[in-house]
Design a protein around this motif. Structure first.
Motif, PDB file in Angstrom:
ATOM      1  N   GLU A   1       1.191  -1.362  -0.115  1.00  0.00           N
ATOM      2  CA  GLU A   1      -0.020  -0.180   0.220  1.00  0.00           C
ATOM      3  C   GLU A   1       0.513   1.297  -0.082  1.00  0.00           C
ATOM      4  O   GLU A   1       0.490   1.887  -0.469  1.00  0.00           O
ATOM      5  CB  GLU A   1      -0.949  -0.297   1.572  1.00  0.00           C
TER       6      GLU A   1
ATOM      7  N   ARG B   1       0.696   4.071  -3.181  1.00  0.00           N
ATOM      8  CA  ARG B   1       0.905   5.486  -2.517  1.00  0.00           C
ATOM      9  C   ARG B   1       1.583   6.686  -2.838  1.00  0.00           C
ATOM     10  O   ARG B   1       1.604   7.706  -3.362  1.00  0.00           O
ATOM     11  CB  ARG B   1       0.294   5.964  -1.090  1.00  0.00           C
TER      12      ARG B   1
ATOM     13  N   ASN C   1      -5.659   7.875  -6.550  1.00  0.00           N
ATOM     14  CA  ASN C   1      -5.847   8.027  -5.095  1.00  0.00           C
ATOM     15  C   ASN C   1      -7.345   7.651  -4.307  1.00  0.00           C
ATOM     16  O   ASN C   1      -7.061   6.823  -3.401  1.00  0.00           O
ATOM     17  CB  ASN C   1      -5.928   9.614  -5.516  1.00  0.00           C
ATOM     18  N   ALA C   2      -8.924   8.005  -5.479  1.00  0.00           N
ATOM     19  CA  ALA C   2      -9.563   7.074  -5.172  1.00  0.00           C
ATOM     20  C   ALA C   2      -9.257   5.637  -5.487  1.00  0.00           C
ATOM     21  O   ALA C   2      -9.639   4.761  -4.462  1.00  0.00           O
ATOM     22  CB  ALA C   2     -10.673   7.634  -5.661  1.00  0.00           C
TER      23      ALA C   2
ATOM     24  N   ASP D   1      -7.348   4.303  -1.971  1.00  0.00           N
ATOM     25  CA  ASP D   1      -8.372   4.207  -0.687  1.00  0.00           C
ATOM     26  C   ASP D   1      -9.477   3.092  -0.762  1.00  0.00           C
ATOM     27  O   ASP D   1      -9.647   2.220   0.066  1.00  0.00           O
ATOM     28  CB  ASP D   1      -8.835   5.678  -0.608  1.00  0.00           C
ATOM     29  N   LYS D   2     -10.143   2.722  -1.713  1.00  0.00           N
ATOM     30  CA  LYS D   2     -10.952   2.110  -1.913  1.00  0.00           C
ATOM     31  C   LYS D   2     -10.593   0.476  -1.403  1.00  0.00           C
ATOM     32  O   LYS D   2     -11.498  -0.680  -0.919  1.00  0.00           O
ATOM     33  CB  LYS D   2     -12.036   2.239  -2.849  1.00  0.00           C
TER      34      LYS D   2
ATOM     35  N   GLU E   1      -8.643  -0.061   2.316  1.00  0.00           N
ATOM     36  CA  GLU E   1      -9.169  -0.457   2.799  1.00  0.00           C
ATOM     37  C   GLU E   1      -9.749  -1.722   3.251  1.00  0.00           C
ATOM     38  O   GLU E   1     -10.153  -2.406   4.043  1.00  0.00           O
ATOM     39  CB  GLU E   1      -9.290   1.039   2.805  1.00  0.00           C
TER      40      GLU E   1
ATOM     41  N   HIS F   1      -9.360  -0.431  10.815  1.00  0.00           N
ATOM     42  CA  HIS F   1      -9.834  -0.319   9.412  1.00  0.00           C
ATOM     43  C   HIS F   1     -10.910   0.812   8.962  1.00  0.00           C
ATOM     44  O   HIS F   1     -11.184   1.768   7.995  1.00  0.00           O
ATOM     45  CB  HIS F   1      -9.570  -1.425   8.640  1.00  0.00           C
TER      46      HIS F   1
ATOM     47  N   THR G   1     -10.552   4.339  10.006  1.00  0.00           N
ATOM     48  CA  THR G   1      -9.899   5.319   8.803  1.00  0.00           C
ATOM     49  C   THR G   1      -9.826   5.182   7.824  1.00  0.00           C
ATOM     50  O   THR G   1     -10.175   6.186   7.170  1.00  0.00           O
ATOM     51  CB  THR G   1      -8.335   4.218   9.487  1.00  0.00           C
ATOM     52  N   ASN G   2     -11.437   4.300   7.372  1.00  0.00           N
ATOM     53  CA  ASN G   2     -11.842   3.999   6.125  1.00  0.00           C
ATOM     54  C   ASN G   2     -12.952   5.027   6.004  1.00  0.00           C
ATOM     55  O   ASN G   2     -13.036   6.148   5.073  1.00  0.00           O
ATOM     56  CB  ASN G   2     -12.485   2.931   5.710  1.00  0.00           C
TER      57      ASN G   2
ATOM     58  N   ARG H   1     -11.114   8.649   6.187  1.00  0.00           N
ATOM     59  CA  ARG H   1     -10.527   8.934   4.457  1.00  0.00           C
ATOM     60  C   ARG H   1     -12.313   9.163   3.445  1.00  0.00           C
ATOM     61  O   ARG H   1     -11.870   9.926   2.307  1.00  0.00           O
ATOM     62  CB  ARG H   1      -9.568   8.163   4.347  1.00  0.00           C
ATOM     63  N   SER H   2     -13.067   9.220   4.152  1.00  0.00           N
ATOM     64  CA  SER H   2     -14.399   9.200   2.947  1.00  0.00           C
ATOM     65  C   SER H   2     -14.863  10.532   3.440  1.00  0.00           C
ATOM     66  O   SER H   2     -16.249  10.920   2.807  1.00  0.00           O
ATOM     67  CB  SER H   2     -14.958   8.536   3.516  1.00  0.00           C
TER      68      SER H   2
END
Length: 592
Positions: free
Chosen positions: A92, A96, A147-148, A151-152, A155, A211, A214-215, A218-219
């Motif tokens: 990951e 990134r 990036n999107a 993240d998806k 996670e 998670h 965190t998710n 991020r959302s």
């Protein structure tokens, strides 16, 4: 957008776009100047600047880059081109850092297909080969899309991995429990406290909860809803006021997840029949996030709702909240007064508390003793004395306010005026040299007067104590990265004119078509619509005379007040929000 390593290559792409007649030399010059203005992570790619400025369409740019680079484009937004099983082949952090995502395996040559924002980066390609052990089949994609997707998928993969680990550890127990469940009611199977504590401390459960939190951050979620259903556990995030489903864990993890969160919130996991409240903190990107937890018993087990409070994300600047400059000046002028009452009204979740926090932040100086009574305290503000109500021991808004008045306050903020006793104490405070701020529930600013009377306040006291009423709503902001101008049918404008008395023919209307930065929603973030009703000399006379809400509103509009709908039209014309959003939060009445 695309990141080409050599600056000369970037300039050549720009020149080729000009040569192809896709953009003009003037537009290229502007884009390069705009690109150089930002540095570090904030710096945009040339294509991003061109897109944001509206000089080029995404499809046009993508088609040009495919032809120019000779590298195919990978569309990541829909997820159709991504194989979730291969995503984790790239760690990951590496994904990134170099903006790369493994999307599949090429069956013809056994190469790893990787979407990159900079497919020309030789060092990154070599690193990917060494780390994955595969030759790389290059694709390019836009930075936002990558990036999107990172993240998806990372996670979601982490959540699924936690679920798999939990199932593997407790496989035999789960099979046995399922057999018992067939002979039980549909409610959550009972487990003793020792089992719940043991489950809650298992590594997969701990990781799943981490998670999950965190998710959610991020959302950009404000709340997490964990809702037991008959056959599964539903998890939803509230983003910009709307609930969206997240990855659902299996029913078998329900007790463990809820027990884990209750333990974190210092709640009694043995008590599952009564509602409870708790609180805990966790770290997200070096920030402390405060989490407020509330449980409630349902037919299929305990439901949890968690409010995520990020003090770093608290907006206290009035202009950033969406207040027009004229209203900001009015607000600040009244906040400088030594006494009086300011009431903020609107439905639940309309940002009233945030407005009060912005006011307190403005008047928070060492010379002032500011005391608040809140239920609950959402954000801790340095320099302000904040009191949490505790109804179980008799610390209510009313009793707390009586105690506060003995603390020599200059300014008092009451979370909400709910009853006559609190209202009378607040009025007395405002009439005896204190500035009082609070919230109340009505549909508009003028209705506050009637509401105060219905609560039992003597009408003659209202003009003496009330200084300002603010009604507000929250609307979603159009995503600036995919905003586009639209035409509204003339029939719709005519209908709106008939219902509001406003001619909207000269208004510019916009929408968000959806992009990776907004998760294809077309909206990102929220702002307020405000109705400011200063209690002027004329309004005071009308209140004393007992006139109706409608008459007060007409007089206030004659003095320059804009109602919520009119405030929304201004935001529409500025390109901040859409007509649909304003209509969603307003009740249309004939404007004056």
């Amino acid at each position: 957008m695309l990141n080409i390593s050599a600056s000369s290559k970037k300039e050549k792409i720009g020149q080729e776009l000009v040569r192809a007649g896709i953009i003009t030399a003037k537009q290229l010059k502007f884009a390069i100047k705009e690109q150089r203005r930002l540095k570090g992570e904030d710096r945009e790619r040339l294509g991003e600047v061109l897109l944001r400025a509206g000089f080029i369409g995404e499809k046009t740019l993508t088609g040009f880059l495919e032809k120019y680079l000779g590298i195919p484009y990978a569309e990541l937004r829909s997820g159709k081109n991504i194989d979730p099983l291969v995503v984790k082949l790239i760690p990951e952090q590496m994904a990134r850092n170099i903006k790369a995502l493994a999307i599949g395996m090429n069956k013809d040559n056994n190469k790893l297909m990787v979407a990159m924002s900079n497919p020309m980066d030789i060092v990154a390609l070599d690193t990917l080969r060494l780390k994955t052990g595969y030759e790389i089949d290059r694709y390019f994609s836009h930075t936002q899309e990558i990036n999107a997707a990172i993240d998806k998928y990372y996670e979601e993969y982490a959540l699924k991995e936690s679920v798999r680990d939990y199932i593997n550890i407790r496989e035999s127990e789960i099979i046995e429990r399922r057999e018992k469940d067939r002979r039980k009611s549909p409610a959550q199977p009972e487990k003793n406290i020792a089992e719940l504590e043991e489950d809650a401390d298992k590594t997969p459960v701990i990781e799943f909860v981490e998670h999950l939190l965190t998710n959610a951050m991020r959302s950009r979620a404000s709340d997490i809803h964990i809702e037991p259903r008959e056959n599964d556990l539903c998890i939803r995030y509230r983003v910009d006021g709307f609930l969206n489903k997240s990855f659902p864990p299996p029913k078998e993890m329900q007790g463990a997840i809820i027990a884990r969160l209750k333990l974190l919130g210092d709640m009694n996991i043995a008590e599952q029949r009564l509602p409870q409240d708790g609180r805990f903190k966790f770290k997200f990107e070096e920030r402390d996030i405060d989490v407020r937890v509330a449980s409630a018993p349902t037919a299929y087990g305990e439901k949890l709702v968690m409010r995520l409070l990020d003090s770093m994300g608290l907006v206290v600047d009035m202009v950033e909240l969406g207040m027009p400059q004229k209203n900001v000046e009015q607000f600040k002028s009244i906040l400088k007064q030594p006494y009086g009452m300011i009431l903020v009204t609107g439905p639940t979740g309309s940002g009233k508390t945030t407005t009060l926090y912005s006011a307190l932040s403005y008047i928070n100086t060492p010379e002032k003793n500011i005391v608040t009574i809140e239920d609950p305290i959402e954000y801790l503000i340095d320099g302000i004395n904040q009191i949490q109500t505790k109804y179980q021991i008799g610390l209510t808004f009313a009793s707390g306010l009586r105690a506060v008045l003995r603390q020599d306050p200059d300014i008092i903020m009451i979370g909400e005026i709910r009853d006559l006793e609190t209202l009378e104490n607040a009025v007395k405070a405002s009439l005896t040299g204190h500035l009082v701020l609070s919230t109340i529930h009505t549909n508009d600013a003028a209705s506050v007067v009637t509401r105060l009377m219905h609560m039992g306040l003597e009408p003659y006291l209202i003009p003496s104590c009330l200084s300002l009423v603010i009604a507000q709503r929250l609307v979603r902001k159009i995503c600036p990265d995919c905003r586009e101008k639209i035409d509204v049918p003339q029939e719709a404008l005519s209908e709106l004119k008939k219902r509001t008395g406003l001619d909207l023919s000269e208004i510019k209307f916009y929408r968000g078509k959806g992009c990776n930065k907004c998760g294809s929603a077309g909206y990102r973030g929220r702002c307020g619509l405000y109705e400011f009703l200063p209690i002027s000399k004329k309004i005071k006379q009308m209140i004393a005379a007992g006139v109706s809400d409608a008459d007060i509103k007409m007089a206030a509009q004659a003095e320059g007040m804009k109602d919520i709908f009119q405030a929304g039209i201004e935001k529409i014309n500025e390109g901040v929000t859409s007509l649909e959003e304003v209509l969603r939060v307003t009740v249309l009445e004939k404007s004056v």
